[in-house]
Design a protein around this motif. Structure first.
Motif, PDB file in Angstrom:
ATOM      1  N   LYS A  36       7.496  -5.625 -18.231  1.00  9.30           N
ATOM      2  CA  LYS A  36       5.659  -5.847 -18.343  1.00  9.30           C
ATOM      3  C   LYS A  36       5.455  -5.961 -16.817  1.00  9.30           C
ATOM      4  N   TYR A  37       3.908  -5.853 -17.001  1.00 11.29           N
ATOM      5  CA  TYR A  37       3.405  -5.781 -15.455  1.00 11.29           C
ATOM      6  C   TYR A  37       2.123  -6.388 -15.250  1.00 11.29           C
ATOM      7  N   VAL A  38       1.814  -6.890 -14.273  1.00  8.29           N
ATOM      8  CA  VAL A  38       0.315  -7.127 -14.347  1.00  8.29           C
ATOM      9  C   VAL A  38      -0.749  -6.466 -13.888  1.00  8.29           C
ATOM     10  N   LEU A  39      -1.396  -6.213 -14.034  1.00  7.34           N
ATOM     11  CA  LEU A  39      -2.311  -4.341 -14.495  1.00  7.34           C
ATOM     12  C   LEU A  39      -3.058  -5.200 -13.507  1.00  7.34           C
ATOM     13  N   LYS A  40      -3.275  -3.762 -12.483  1.00  4.73           N
ATOM     14  CA  LYS A  40      -4.811  -4.540 -11.344  1.00  4.73           C
ATOM     15  C   LYS A  40      -5.603  -3.183 -11.780  1.00  4.73           C
ATOM     16  N   PHE A  41      -6.859  -3.067 -12.695  1.00  2.42           N
ATOM     17  CA  PHE A  41      -7.731  -1.757 -12.878  1.00  2.42           C
ATOM     18  C   PHE A  41      -8.532  -1.722 -11.453  1.00  2.42           C
ATOM     19  N   LYS A  42      -8.697  -0.300 -10.936  1.00  3.74           N
ATOM     20  CA  LYS A  42      -9.462   0.570  -9.913  1.00  3.74           C
ATOM     21  C   LYS A  42     -10.843   0.572 -10.827  1.00  3.74           C
ATOM     22  N   GLY A  43     -11.182   0.510 -12.366  1.00  4.79           N
ATOM     23  CA  GLY A  43     -12.440   0.276 -12.257  1.00  4.79           C
ATOM     24  C   GLY A  43     -13.364  -1.550 -12.571  1.00  4.79           C
ATOM     25  N   ALA A  44     -12.222  -2.284 -11.880  1.00  3.87           N
ATOM     26  CA  ALA A  44     -13.248  -3.574 -12.236  1.00  3.87           C
ATOM     27  C   ALA A  44     -13.772  -3.921 -10.821  1.00  3.87           C
ATOM     28  N   GLY A  45     -14.525  -4.736 -10.477  1.00  8.01           N
ATOM     29  CA  GLY A  45     -15.199  -5.803  -9.468  1.00  8.01           C
ATOM     30  C   GLY A  45     -15.080  -4.754  -8.447  1.00  8.01           C
ATOM     31  N   HIS A  46     -14.520  -5.382  -7.057  1.00  5.36           N
ATOM     32  CA  HIS A  46     -14.251  -4.621  -5.908  1.00  5.36           C
ATOM     33  C   HIS A  46     -13.700  -2.681  -6.484  1.00  5.36           C
ATOM     34  N   GLY A  47     -13.647  -2.886  -7.629  1.00  5.24           N
ATOM     35  CA  GLY A  47     -12.804  -1.469  -7.505  1.00  5.24           C
ATOM     36  C   GLY A  47     -11.594  -0.953  -6.948  1.00  5.24           C
ATOM     37  N   THR A  48     -11.586   0.462  -5.989  1.00  8.74           N
ATOM     38  CA  THR A  48     -10.528   0.586  -5.472  1.00  8.74           C
ATOM     39  C   THR A  48     -10.249  -0.194  -4.031  1.00  8.74           C
ATOM     40  N   LYS A  49     -11.253  -0.464  -3.344  1.00  7.39           N
ATOM     41  CA  LYS A  49     -10.984  -1.069  -2.507  1.00  7.39           C
ATOM     42  C   LYS A  49     -10.148  -2.707  -2.567  1.00  7.39           C
ATOM     43  N   ALA A  50     -10.444  -3.290  -3.726  1.00 11.36           N
ATOM     44  CA  ALA A  50      -9.614  -5.096  -4.194  1.00 11.36           C
ATOM     45  C   ALA A  50      -8.375  -3.586  -4.279  1.00 11.36           C
ATOM     46  N   LEU A  51      -7.779  -2.553  -4.853  1.00 11.32           N
ATOM     47  CA  LEU A  51      -6.847  -2.241  -5.426  1.00 11.32           C
ATOM     48  C   LEU A  51      -5.694  -2.157  -4.238  1.00 11.32           C
ATOM     49  N   ILE A  52      -6.815  -1.299  -3.168  1.00  5.97           N
ATOM     50  CA  ILE A  52      -6.216  -0.642  -1.280  1.00  5.97           C
ATOM     51  C   ILE A  52      -5.290  -2.060  -0.991  1.00  5.97           C
ATOM     52  N   ALA A  53      -6.332  -3.099  -0.886  1.00  2.00           N
ATOM     53  CA  ALA A  53      -5.912  -4.239  -0.541  1.00  2.00           C
ATOM     54  C   ALA A  53      -4.636  -4.721  -0.939  1.00  2.00           C
ATOM     55  N   GLU A  54      -5.139  -4.849  -2.350  1.00  2.00           N
ATOM     56  CA  GLU A  54      -3.561  -5.446  -2.509  1.00  2.00           C
ATOM     57  C   GLU A  54      -2.051  -4.916  -2.329  1.00  2.00           C
ATOM     58  N   LEU A  55      -2.467  -3.310  -2.475  1.00  2.00           N
ATOM     59  CA  LEU A  55      -1.562  -2.363  -1.802  1.00  2.00           C
ATOM     60  C   LEU A  55      -0.492  -3.002  -0.687  1.00  2.00           C
ATOM     61  N   LEU A  56      -1.766  -2.256   0.279  1.00  2.00           N
ATOM     62  CA  LEU A  56      -1.165  -2.621   1.763  1.00  2.00           C
ATOM     63  C   LEU A  56      -1.125  -3.986   2.300  1.00  2.00           C
ATOM     64  N   GLY A  57      -1.546  -5.120   1.874  1.00  2.00           N
ATOM     65  CA  GLY A  57      -1.235  -6.775   1.817  1.00  2.00           C
ATOM     66  C   GLY A  57       0.301  -6.980   1.118  1.00  2.00           C
ATOM     67  N   GLY A  58       0.256  -6.009  -0.188  1.00  2.00           N
ATOM     68  CA  GLY A  58       1.865  -6.465  -0.365  1.00  2.00           C
ATOM     69  C   GLY A  58       2.600  -5.770   0.294  1.00  2.00           C
TER      70      GLY A  58
END
Length: 264
Positions: A36-58
Motif C-alpha cells: 500500500k502507498y500514499v499516492l501523490k497525483f501530478k494532476g492535483a494542486g501544484h501539479g508536477t512541481k509538488a511531485l518534484i519537491a517531494e522527490l528531491l526533498g525525500g
C-alpha cells in the motif's frame, strides 16, 4: 554514474481511499507489488512541481541518513478510475495518467506530537538543517509532517519545498537567501547543533550525489508550458540551486540560529 540513486516503478492496481488531510487530495492505494502507498497525483494542486519537491526533498533526506518512507514512481493506466463514483476524484485520476509519485504506507503510524515525544538535539538539528536547505515551509506545530512508526520518527510530505520553482526566476538569488520561515519550525527550539550538522551534511552532499538525485526527475514531469526550457535545462536549474545553496549554507544556518535564540 556509479551508485546513482534509483526509484522502483509500480503500477497502481486499486484506489482505496482519499486522504483528505492534504490540499492536493493524496490517496491510499495498492500497487502490483501488493504494498500500500500514499499516492501523490501530478494532476492535483501544484501539479508536477509538488511531485518534484517531494522527490528531491525525500531523496536528499534519505541521502543524509534521515528516515523517510520509500518513494516509488507510480504508474496510472489510462483506464484507471473510470468506475470511480466521485467526480472530483475521477477527474483527478484522469488528469494524472502516467507517472505519479507514491510513498510506502506506514501502517499504524501516528502523527508526531511535540508535547508527547521528545526529540534530541542532534536529530532536531538535522531536520531543521534539511528543511532550511530545501526551503520546506511545512514542518510547523500546525502541521508537523512527521510520523511515529515503531517508536521511530519518520519524515513525510516535502511537497511544499523549493518554493522558488513556482516562479523559477533567479534561482541563484533564492539559493543565497536566508529562510525566515524557519522561525516556525516545530523542532527549532531543540536544534542546538546546527553548525556541527552543517559541516557533516556538506561533506555528504557531494556534487555527484546532488546531480544523481536531480536526475531522478522524469522528463514527463518537466513539460512546463510556461517555461521555454528543455527537461535537461530545468534539471540544471535545480542542480545549480542545490549546489549554490549548499555553498552558502552559512546564511540559512545563521538565520535558524538567530531565530532559535529569539525563541529561547
Amino acid at each position: 554514474m556509479e551508485n546513482a540513486p534509483h526509484l522502483r516503478t509500480v503500477n497502481v492496481t486499486r484506489y482505496l481511499t482519499p486522504l483528505r488531510e492534504g490540499g492536493s487530495l493524496p490517496a491510499l492505494a495498492e500497487a502490483d507489488d501488493e504494498f500500500k502507498y500514499v499516492l501523490k497525483f501530478k494532476g492535483a494542486g501544484h501539479g508536477t512541481k509538488a511531485l518534484i519537491a517531494e522527490l528531491l526533498g525525500g531523496e536528499i533526506a534519505r541521502t543524509l541518513g534521515l528516515p523517510v518512507p520509500e518513494l516509488v514512481f507510480a504508474n496510472l493506466d489510462e483506464a484507471f478510475g473510470r468506475t470511480e463514483a466521485d467526480e472530483e476524484i475521477q477527474d483527478l485520476l484522469q488528469f494524472s495518467q502516467g507517472l505519479n509519485l507514491a510513498l510506502h504506507y506506514l501502517s499504524g503510524a501516528i502523527n508526531f506530537d511535540p508535547v508527547v515525544t521528545a526529540v534530541d538535539a542532534k536529530t532536531a538539528s538535522q531536520i531543521v538543517w534539511l528543511d532550511a536547505y530545501i526551503t520546506n515551509v511545512d514542518r510547523t506545530f500546525r502541521n508537523t509532517n512527521m510520523l511515529i512508526w515503531h517508536k521511530e520518527l519518520w519524515l513525510i510530505d516535502h511537497g511544499a519545498s523549493f518554493y522558488f520553482h513556482h516562479s523559477f526566476s533567479d534561482p541563484v538569488g533564492h539559493a543565497k537567501s536566508a529562510f525566515a520561515l524557519i522561525k516556525d519550525h516545530v523542532l527549532l527550539p531543540q536544534a542546538s547543533l546546527l553548525e556541527e550538522t552543517d559541516a557533516e551534511y556538506k561533506a555528504i552532499l557531494t556534487p555527484e550525489k546532488i546531480r544523481g538525485i536531480v536526475n531522478l526527475i522524469p522528463d514527463e514531469w518537466l513539460q512546463w508550458e510556461e517555461l521555454e526550457k528543455s527537461p535537461e535545462e530545468i534539471r540544471d536549474v535545480y542542480t545549480t540551486f542545490l549546489m549554490t545553496r549548499l555553498e552558502n549554507s552559512s546564511i540559512f544556518v545563521k538565520q535558524a540560529n538567530d531565530a532559535r535564540k529569539a525563541l529561547i
